[in-house]
Scaffold this active site. Structure first.
Site, PDB file in Angstrom:
ATOM      1  N   ASP A 105       3.778   1.301  12.026  1.00  0.00           N
ATOM      2  CA  ASP A 105       2.497   0.776  11.550  1.00  0.00           C
ATOM      3  C   ASP A 105       2.152  -0.579  12.166  1.00  0.00           C
ATOM      4  O   ASP A 105       1.004  -1.025  12.061  1.00  0.00           O
ATOM      5  CB  ASP A 105       2.519   0.618  10.024  1.00  0.00           C
ATOM      6  CG  ASP A 105       2.366   1.950   9.294  1.00  0.00           C
ATOM      7  OD1 ASP A 105       1.997   2.941   9.942  1.00  0.00           O
ATOM      8  OD2 ASP A 105       2.617   1.991   8.084  1.00  0.00           O
ATOM      9  N   LYS A 134       0.831  -1.208   0.000  1.00  0.00           N
ATOM     10  CA  LYS A 134       0.000   0.000   0.000  1.00  0.00           C
ATOM     11  C   LYS A 134       0.863   1.256   0.000  1.00  0.00           C
ATOM     12  O   LYS A 134       0.632   2.193  -0.775  1.00  0.00           O
ATOM     13  CB  LYS A 134      -0.914  -0.019   1.225  1.00  0.00           C
ATOM     14  CG  LYS A 134      -1.776   1.230   1.397  1.00  0.00           C
ATOM     15  CD  LYS A 134      -1.321   2.085   2.569  1.00  0.00           C
ATOM     16  CE  LYS A 134      -2.276   3.245   2.801  1.00  0.00           C
ATOM     17  NZ  LYS A 134      -1.751   4.193   3.824  1.00  0.00           N
ATOM     18  N   ASN A 135       1.901   1.287   0.847  1.00  0.00           N
ATOM     19  CA  ASN A 135       2.708   2.501   0.971  1.00  0.00           C
ATOM     20  C   ASN A 135       3.579   2.763  -0.254  1.00  0.00           C
ATOM     21  O   ASN A 135       4.028   3.884  -0.470  1.00  0.00           O
ATOM     22  CB  ASN A 135       3.567   2.443   2.237  1.00  0.00           C
ATOM     23  CG  ASN A 135       2.747   2.628   3.503  1.00  0.00           C
ATOM     24  OD1 ASN A 135       1.644   3.181   3.467  1.00  0.00           O
ATOM     25  ND2 ASN A 135       3.244   2.148   4.623  1.00  0.00           N
ATOM     26  N   ARG A 137       1.703  15.830  11.706  1.00  0.00           N
ATOM     27  CA  ARG A 137       2.389  15.194  10.578  1.00  0.00           C
ATOM     28  C   ARG A 137       2.722  16.277   9.558  1.00  0.00           C
ATOM     29  O   ARG A 137       2.174  16.302   8.454  1.00  0.00           O
ATOM     30  CB  ARG A 137       1.502  14.106   9.958  1.00  0.00           C
ATOM     31  CG  ARG A 137       1.072  13.042  10.934  1.00  0.00           C
ATOM     32  CD  ARG A 137       0.038  12.095  10.350  1.00  0.00           C
ATOM     33  NE  ARG A 137       0.620  11.127   9.439  1.00  0.00           N
ATOM     34  CZ  ARG A 137      -0.099  10.246   8.755  1.00  0.00           C
ATOM     35  NH1 ARG A 137      -1.414  10.226   8.866  1.00  0.00           N
ATOM     36  NH2 ARG A 137       0.493   9.390   7.944  1.00  0.00           N
ATOM     37  N   CYS A 187      -5.289   9.600   7.935  1.00  0.00           N
ATOM     38  CA  CYS A 187      -5.512   9.317   9.357  1.00  0.00           C
ATOM     39  C   CYS A 187      -4.847  10.386  10.212  1.00  0.00           C
ATOM     40  O   CYS A 187      -3.736  10.834   9.913  1.00  0.00           O
ATOM     41  CB  CYS A 187      -4.913   7.959   9.736  1.00  0.00           C
ATOM     42  SG  CYS A 187      -5.682   6.545   8.941  1.00  0.00           S
ATOM     43  N   ARG A 200      -8.894   1.331   3.601  1.00  0.00           N
ATOM     44  CA  ARG A 200      -7.873   2.182   2.977  1.00  0.00           C
ATOM     45  C   ARG A 200      -6.557   1.435   2.793  1.00  0.00           C
ATOM     46  O   ARG A 200      -5.777   1.776   1.904  1.00  0.00           O
ATOM     47  CB  ARG A 200      -7.603   3.428   3.838  1.00  0.00           C
ATOM     48  CG  ARG A 200      -8.628   4.535   3.723  1.00  0.00           C
ATOM     49  CD  ARG A 200      -8.125   5.801   4.424  1.00  0.00           C
ATOM     50  NE  ARG A 200      -6.743   6.060   4.050  1.00  0.00           N
ATOM     51  CZ  ARG A 200      -5.726   6.098   4.921  1.00  0.00           C
ATOM     52  NH1 ARG A 200      -5.929   5.893   6.198  1.00  0.00           N
ATOM     53  NH2 ARG A 200      -4.508   6.340   4.486  1.00  0.00           N
TER      54      ARG A 200
END
Length: 421
Positions: A306, A23-24, A122, A117, A398
């Site tokens: 994560d 995903k990343n 951030r 999120c 997601r």
């Protein structure tokens, strides 16, 4: 209407599961494709809602997009420099990768503040400092950034923090800048290497990826190419934790084990038995009491932030006190309150938590406050007595490709239904 995932706990898992593409990496590879002057085809794309949101943004830019299962084909031949100010930008934080890609291609980009999120502050100041160093002027008004440059010129950029997002974003802008760009204190995550591999196939000149110094020689043209995404190390890690918590014998396929060395080490320290066989790992669920461990999240190759949330659920089943220290996202502890609703004994301190176990978990209605909190609650639901209902499951969707069916295939009892929002 909103969706709920309901899990009947206590069923042992057996069988084989295959990990999807990262995903990343995906959320950076798709924006990177717009730097090309020809079609780019990417395989191994996970079926997650972030991909749908990125496809909408590509279509807003007049790119032709075809998604077919795990394949996406992006043709930017007729794309236009159009401001990205729609609500789609707010749906995912990774929309900020369009900053670097469009700045590199057009020397100009207008984009709303990205969403995603909430995990505490951030800031994207490192991204912006990098763009400014390359020659961009930046203005911010009404939640919208405008980045403009007459010309992007390579330079040396030192990152105060080894940020994955800033490393990738600066790389995207620099590949079409004039001259040489050096990124020092660069992040080393596997997803960065994957993005650099795509750019190199397109014709970029990049050296040193995977080390703390990346050197980029700017080029005038990038062409179409074909690329396959690496496996998702966070999904793989989540399934390792699930198998340790609720499995008897679970085979997890399509893994790059060296990407997960920090987690594998901690699971073995806890007493989890596993065998690494090529690109698969066989996990044997714990037959006896798990041991407590202490976790400190760090940038790669340290323990991934994560994975601390789903691992916290497993730590509730360890005999004794475990500690988690978070150094990346200091507010990443909303899962703890939700787990306490299910019977956990977790105290949250400043950027830390203390988990006292073992505590039996019981079903409850809980809320996925963010993506990895959702993963932690899925683990909890699988081992809890009774029925667990997880709300705000759009967070889970997601980042996890088809997680319901993957778990059902292993023997989990999961349903999904709608409730009044």
């Amino acid at each position: 209407m909103a969706e709920v995932i309901a899990i009947e706990g206590g069923y042992k898992l057996n069988g084989t599961v295959r990990i999807s593409g990262a995903k990343n990496a995906t959320v950076a590879l798709i924006p990177a494709a717009v730097l090309s002057d020809g079609p780019v085809e990417i395989l191994g794309v996970p079926e997650i809602s972030d991909v749908e949101a990125l496809a909408i943004l590509l279509e807003e830019l007049k790119c032709k997009v075809e998604v077919d299962g795990e394949r996406i084909r992006i043709d930017p031949t007729h794309m236009e420099d159009i401001p990205l100010v729609s609500d789609a930008v707010n749906k995912l934080r990774a929309s900020y990768y369009f900053m670097g890609a469009l700045l590199g291609k057009y020397k100009r980009v207008k984009i709303k503040m990205p969403g995603g999120c909430y995990l505490g502050p951030r800031p994207i100041d490192l991204h912006l400092k990098g763009f400014e160093a390359l020659g961009a002027k930046i203005t911010y008004e009404n939640d919208t950034y405008l980045l403009e440059a007459e010309e992007l010129v390579g330079t040396s950029i030192y990152l105060d923090f080894a940020s994955v997002g800033a490393t990738i974003n600066i790389m995207l802008a620099a590949v079409r800048a004039k001259g040489k760009t050096i990124i020092e204190n660069a992040a080393k995550e596997p997803e960065i290497i994957d993005v650099a591999n795509l750019l190199t196939k397109m014709g970029a000149k990049i050296r040193g990826v995977g080390t703390d110094t990346i050197t980029i020689e700017g080029v005038d043209y990038l062409g179409g190419t074909f690329h396959e995404i690496i496996p998702d190390r966070i999904e793989a890690g989540t399934f390792l934790i699930i198998a340790a918590a609720a499995g008897e014998r679970v085979i997890i396929q399509n893994i790059i084990p060296q990407h997960l060395e920090a987690l594998i080490s901690k699971l073995k320290e806890m007493g989890v038995k596993m065998d690494v066989v090529g690109d698969s790992i066989v996990v044997y669920g714990a037959k006896e009491g798990l041991k407590p461990v202490d976790i400190k999240t760090q940038i790669y190759p340290g323990f991934a932030t994560d994975l601390q949330q789903p691992l916290t659920t497993l730590l509730t089943q360890a005999q004794g006190v475990s500690h988690v220290k978070e150094t990346i996202y200091v507010e990443r502890f909303k899962h703890c309150g939700q787990l306490n609703k299910m019977g956990a004994n977790i105290e949250v301190g400043e950027a830390s938590s203390m988990i006292s176990g073992a505590t039996p978990l019981h079903g409850a209605r809980v809320e996925a406050t963010d993506l990895r909190c959702g993963a932690a609650l899925v683990v909890a639901g699988l081992i809890a007595s009774g029925k667990t209902e997880i709300t705000n499951v759009y967070h889970i969707d997601r980042g996890y490709d088809n997680i319901d069916n993957k778990l059902i295939t292993l023997g989990a009892h999961i349903t999904r239904y709608e409730i009044e929002d």
